[in-house]
Design a protein around this motif. Sequence first.
Motif, PDB file in Angstrom:
ATOM      1  N   ASP A  28      -1.553  20.480   8.225  1.00  0.00           N
ATOM      2  CA  ASP A  28      -2.196  19.147   7.826  1.00  0.00           C
ATOM      3  C   ASP A  28      -0.965  18.256   7.001  1.00  0.00           C
ATOM      4  OD1 ASP A  28      -3.643  16.990   6.741  1.00  0.00           O
ATOM      5  OD2 ASP A  28      -5.197  18.165   5.526  1.00  0.00           O
ATOM      6  N   TYR A  51       1.667  12.075  15.740  1.00  0.00           N
ATOM      7  CA  TYR A  51       0.966  13.174  15.527  1.00  0.00           C
ATOM      8  C   TYR A  51       1.095  13.955  16.790  1.00  0.00           C
ATOM      9  CZ  TYR A  51      -0.732  11.552  10.893  1.00  0.00           C
ATOM     10  OH  TYR A  51      -0.715  10.849   9.798  1.00  0.00           O
ATOM     11  N   TYR A  63      -1.101  16.960  17.506  1.00  0.00           N
ATOM     12  CA  TYR A  63      -2.205  17.815  17.456  1.00  0.00           C
ATOM     13  C   TYR A  63      -3.648  17.073  17.246  1.00  0.00           C
ATOM     14  CZ  TYR A  63      -2.588  17.023  12.249  1.00  0.00           C
ATOM     15  OH  TYR A  63      -2.623  16.562  11.084  1.00  0.00           O
ATOM     16  N   GLY A  64      -4.748  17.796  17.653  1.00  0.00           N
ATOM     17  CA  GLY A  64      -5.906  17.406  17.377  1.00  0.00           C
ATOM     18  C   GLY A  64      -6.534  15.982  17.803  1.00  0.00           C
ATOM     19  N   GLU A  65      -7.257  15.437  17.103  1.00  0.00           N
ATOM     20  CA  GLU A  65      -7.723  14.171  17.259  1.00  0.00           C
ATOM     21  C   GLU A  65      -6.725  13.062  17.270  1.00  0.00           C
ATOM     22  OE1 GLU A  65     -11.072  13.681  14.864  1.00  0.00           O
ATOM     23  OE2 GLU A  65     -12.310  15.149  15.968  1.00  0.00           O
ATOM     24  N   MET A  66      -5.514  13.420  16.233  1.00  0.00           N
ATOM     25  CA  MET A  66      -4.544  12.631  15.869  1.00  0.00           C
ATOM     26  C   MET A  66      -3.517  12.548  16.887  1.00  0.00           C
ATOM     27  SD  MET A  66      -5.640  11.073  13.030  1.00  0.00           S
ATOM     28  CE  MET A  66      -4.105  10.318  12.341  1.00  0.00           C
ATOM     29  N   LYS A  67      -3.569  13.170  17.963  1.00  0.00           N
ATOM     30  CA  LYS A  67      -2.524  13.448  18.945  1.00  0.00           C
ATOM     31  C   LYS A  67      -2.025  12.257  19.394  1.00  0.00           C
ATOM     32  CE  LYS A  67      -0.729  16.400  22.402  1.00  0.00           C
ATOM     33  NZ  LYS A  67      -0.792  17.627  22.991  1.00  0.00           N
TER      34      LYS A  67
END
Length: 122
Positions: free
Chosen positions: A45, A100, A102-106
């Motif tokens: 995070d 970013y 990773y994840g939704e923020m990629k």
Amino acid sequence: MKKKILVIGITIFIIVIGVIFLAGKNDNINHDGTVNQFYSQYQQDVDSGIGAFMESDAFKNMEEANQIEEMNHLLKMYENNGIIKDLYYDNQHKLFSFVYNYGEMKEVLGGVSLKIWDPMMN
């Protein structure tokens, strides 16, 4: 006589190399100690890790140059582990930017501003 001078020269060379190595190692120990705890606690995070670091007394008590250096080190740790990418620092605006990874923020652009804002000017 020549052997004695050669032995002294080699000994001095080894001592100098050792001092340089230890000085570099000590710098990394001091450098890593401040941000390692925040990175360890918030490995996945980035935003929480950055926020916690910036709110810490350690960060608040640093000189501006050290804040920049330590923030760069923290962000490099995230970059080296693939959490963010394309890390860049704009010295004029005291702004770190990154993407970013990773994840939704990629692929979303992120950043950290270390500029002290004047509330009267904003």
